[in-house]
Design an enzyme around this catalytic site. Structure first.
Site, PDB file in Angstrom:
ATOM      1  N   GLU A 238       0.713  -1.158   0.070  1.00 36.28           N
ATOM      2  CA  GLU A 238      -0.025   0.042   0.045  1.00 36.28           C
ATOM      3  C   GLU A 238       1.038   1.195   0.139  1.00 36.28           C
ATOM      4  OE1 GLU A 238      -3.622   0.169   0.182  1.00 36.28           O
ATOM      5  OE2 GLU A 238      -2.633   1.970  -0.899  1.00 36.28           O
ATOM      6  N   ASP A 242       1.170   3.838  -2.946  1.00 34.06           N
ATOM      7  CA  ASP A 242       0.716   5.361  -2.971  1.00 34.06           C
ATOM      8  C   ASP A 242       1.921   6.210  -3.153  1.00 34.06           C
ATOM      9  OD1 ASP A 242      -1.691   4.258  -1.907  1.00 34.06           O
ATOM     10  OD2 ASP A 242      -1.467   4.765  -0.040  1.00 34.06           O
ATOM     11  N   SER A 438      -6.963   1.804  -4.032  1.00 35.99           N
ATOM     12  CA  SER A 438      -5.831   2.650  -3.459  1.00 35.99           C
ATOM     13  C   SER A 438      -5.112   2.984  -4.410  1.00 35.99           C
ATOM     14  CB  SER A 438      -5.088   1.286  -3.040  1.00 35.99           C
ATOM     15  OG  SER A 438      -5.394   0.794  -1.465  1.00 35.99           O
TER      16      SER A 438
END
Ligand code: ZN
Ligand code: ZN
Ligand code: ZN
Length: 524
Positions: A238, A242, A438
Site C-alpha cells: 500500500e 501510494d 488504493s
C-alpha cells in the site's frame, strides 16, 4: 464534588468483533493514550465548507475548540488522575494518558485483551462509555481505549493465475491516457499520504523513479501516535503503491507520509495531523484505507467526518479509495455497504475501472468487476449514515437499495483500478503489478497537485465544483456493475453512477474548466 453524575457518551456503543476472542484482562498498570475530541467553539455547526477556504487563523478563531471547554477537560483529567499530554484547540483534541484503572473510573468502561484469528491482540471494550454530566455535549468522542484495527488497505496484488492475460501500466502512462495537464510536476505542492501500517524503503523508491527516468521526489515520514515508517510487512504494498503513483505523476511535489496505528484513534489523529500541519502544509491528502460504514462507532465516524470537514474548510482536498470488494464492501451479512471514510461527504471518493488502451488512447473503460476471477470489484453504493449532500442533488443518486435511505452516493470519480490492468510498482525489491481503488486515490491526488500548481492556488474542496462541471470533463463509464454477492444493486450508466461516479478524469479539461472560473460557487 464535581464530575460525580455520569451520562452515556452518545454514539460510543460497540460490540466485540466477531472474528476474535477474549483472552484475559489488560494489565491494570498499563498506560494508554486517549484522544478526546471536543465540540467546535460555540457549538458552531459547520455544515458545508465555505466557498473560499478560510485561513488557519480564521479557522482557529471560528471553528476550533473553546479554551473554556479544554479547561473543563483538564479539571476532569486532574480529578480522575489522568495526565494531559497536550491540548490542541485547532484540532479540538486533548490527549490524555492514564492507567487502565484510572481510565476505568474516568470513562466507566472495562477493557479486555482480545485476540483475532490472525493472532493479533488488542484492547477491546463493549457497550457504551460514560462521562461526567459536565462534559455532556462538550466531548464528542473518546478514542484510543479500544485499539482494534479499524481499516483495510484497499490494494489488490495481481494473482499469478491472472498475470498471463493481464496488461499493466506505469502510472505516468495512465496519467497520459487521462490527459493530465502538461508542463506541471507538482512543484511547490505538498501531497500528504495517510498510512496505517507498513513502510517504504528509500532505496526502492530511488530505483523505481530512476527506472522511469524521473527525479525522485522528496519523501518524508511523519510519525503520529507512535506510528513509524516500518517496512517489512504486507502493508508495504500500500505504502509503496501510494508513494510511487503520486511521486511519478507529481515528482516535483514534496510527499509527506503520515504513519499512524491502525485504530480509529490513529486514523483520525493522522488526518488531523496532516490537515493542520503548518510545517508541511499539504494541499491534498490521499487515503487508501477504510472499512465498511457499519464497522465504525458513531462517535468515531462523527470525529473523522469533522476532521475531513476541517480539510474542506481549509481548502485541503482529500481523495479516498472507495474499496475493492464491490457492493458488499467485503461483508457477509447480506447487506450493501459503502466504505468509510470514502463515504464522508467531504471526501473525494475514488472508484475503480478496467482500462484498456491502444496507441496511447483509451480503447475501452468499464466498471472494475473481476469477482468471477477473484480479482475484486470497485466499492460503491449509497451511504446509510450520511444524507445526500447538496452537490449531489442533480446527480441522480438512487435511494439506498435495501433501506430506501436518501444517502450520499459513492464514489464521486473513478480511475484505473483493476489489477489485470494494474500499475507496475516496486515493493520490497520486487517488481509487482497492483490495482485496487488504493491506486485511484493517489492517482487523483497527483492530478490535484498538478491542478494546484497550474492554477496557482489550491482547488480545495473539489466535489461541488466537479459536480457542477458535469460529464464534459470526464470519461463517463457506462458499462458494468459492482455486484459481488448477488445483491445486484448498482450498475454503471450515462452520467453519475454508484460504481464509477462521474467517471475517470480528463485532466486538462478539468484544468481548463477550473481556470475559466466555471465549476460553480463551491457550495449548495
Ligand atoms: Zn497529542
Ligand atoms: Zn454490515
Ligand atoms: Zn456513468
Amino acid at each position: 464534588m464535581a464530575f460525580n453524575n455520569r451520562v452515556i457518551l452518545p454514539g460510543s456503543e460497540r460490540q466485540a468483533p466477531a472474528d476474535s476472542q477474549q483472552i484475559g484482562p489488560v494489565p491494570r498498570h498499563e498506560t494508554v493514550l486517549v484522544t478526546m475530541i471536543l465540540r467546535r467553539k460555540n457549538g458552531q455547526p459547520l455544515v458545508m465548507p465555505e466557498t473560499v477556504p478560510v485561513s488557519r487563523e480564521v479557522f482557529a478563531e471560528r471553528y476550533g475548540a473553546d479554551p473554556g471547554d479544554a479547561a473543563l477537560v483538564e479539571r476532569f483529567a486532574h480529578e480522575y488522575h489522568l495526565t494531559v499530554a497536550d491540548i490542541d484547540l485547532r484540532k479540538r483534541q486533548v490527549h490524555l494518558t492514564g492507567t487502565i484503572a484510572a481510565l476505568h473510573k474516568a470513562f466507566g468502561t472495562d477493557l479486555a485483551l482480545y485476540q483475532m484469528h490472525t493472532g493479533q491482540q488488542f484492547r477491546c471494550r463493549t457497550g457504551s462509555l460514560s462521562i461526567p454530566k459536565e462534559l455532556a455535549g462538550v466531548v464528542i468522542a473518546v478514542l484510543g481505549l479500544d485499539n482494534r484495527p479499524v481499516a483495510n488497505a484497499h490494494f489488490r496484488v495481481l494473482s499469478a493465475a491472472a498475470a498471463a492475460a493481464a496488461t499493466s501500466y506505469n502510472p505516468p502512462q495512465v496519467a497520459a491516457l487521462y490527459n493530465y495537464p502538461a508542463g506541471a510536476d507538482g512543484t511547490g505542492q505538498t501531497i500528504g499520504i495517510i498510512e496505517l501500517g507498513g513502510g517504504y524503503n528509500a532505496s526502492d523508491l530511488q530505483t523505481y523513479f530512476s527506472g522511469l527516468g524521473i527525479n525522485a521526489p522528496s519523501v518524508t515520514a511523519v510519525s503520529v501516535d507512535g506510528g513509524t515508517n516500518s517496512p517489512g510487512g504486507s502493508a508495504d504494498a500500500e505504502v509503496m503503491l501510494d508513494v510511487e503513483v503520486v511521486g511519478s505523476i507529481a515528482p516535483g511535489a514534496n510527499i509527506a507520509v503520515y504513519f499512524a496505528p491502525n485504530t480509529d484513534q490513529g486514523f483520525i489523529d493522522a488526518i488531523t495531523n496532516a490537515v493542520h500541519d503548518t510545517t508541511r502544509n499539504p494541499s491534498v491528502v490521499s487515503i487508501s484505507w477504510g472499512g465498511p460504514e457499519d464497522s465504525w462507532t458513531q462517535q468515531a465516524q462523527t470525529a473523522m467526518n469533522a476532521a475531513l470537514q476541517d480539510a474542506a474548510t481549509l481548502g485541503v482536498t482529500v481523495t479516498v479509495a472507495a474499496g475493492d470488494n464491490g457492493s458488499s464492501d467485503g461483508e457477509t451479512d447480506g447487506k450493501l455497504h459503502v466504505d468509510f471514510p470514502g463515504s464522508s461527504p467531504y471526501a473525494l471518493a475514488c472508484g475503480g475501472t478496467t482500462l484498456q488502451a491502444s496507441s496511447n488512447t483509451i480503447a475501452s473503460e468499464v466498471v472494475w468487476n473481476e469477482v468471477a476471477s477473484g480479482e475484486g470489484a470497485t466499492g460503491g453504493g449509497v451511504s446509510i449514515v450520511f444524507p445526500l449532500p447538496s452537490y449531489q442533488n442533480s446527480a441522480g443518486v438512487p435511494a439506498q437499495a435495501q433501506t430506501g435511505y436518501a444517502g450520499r452516493g459513492v464514489p464521486d470519480v473513478a480511475g484505473d483500478a483493476d489489477p489485470s490492468t494494474g500499475y507496475n510498482v516496486l515493493v520490497d525489491g520486487q517488481n509487482t503489478v497492483i490495482g485496487g481503488t488504493s491506486a485511484v486515490a493517489p492517482l487523483w491526488a497527483g492530478l490535484v497537485a498538478l491542478l494546484n500548481q497550474k492554477l496557482g492556488k489550491p482547488v480545495g474542496f473539489l466535489n461541488p465544483k466537479l459536480y457542477s462541471l458535469g460529464e464534459s470533463v470526464f470519461q463517463d463509464i457506462t458499462s458494468g456493475n459492482n455486484d459481488d454477492s448477488g445483491l445486484g444493486a448498482y450498475s454503471a450508466g450515462p452520467g453519475w453512477d454508484a460504481c464509477t461516479g462521474l467517471g475517470s478524469p480528463n485532466g486538462t479539461a478539468i484544468l481548463n474548466a477550473l481556470s475559466n472560473g466555471s465549476g460553480g460557487t463551491g457550495s449548495s
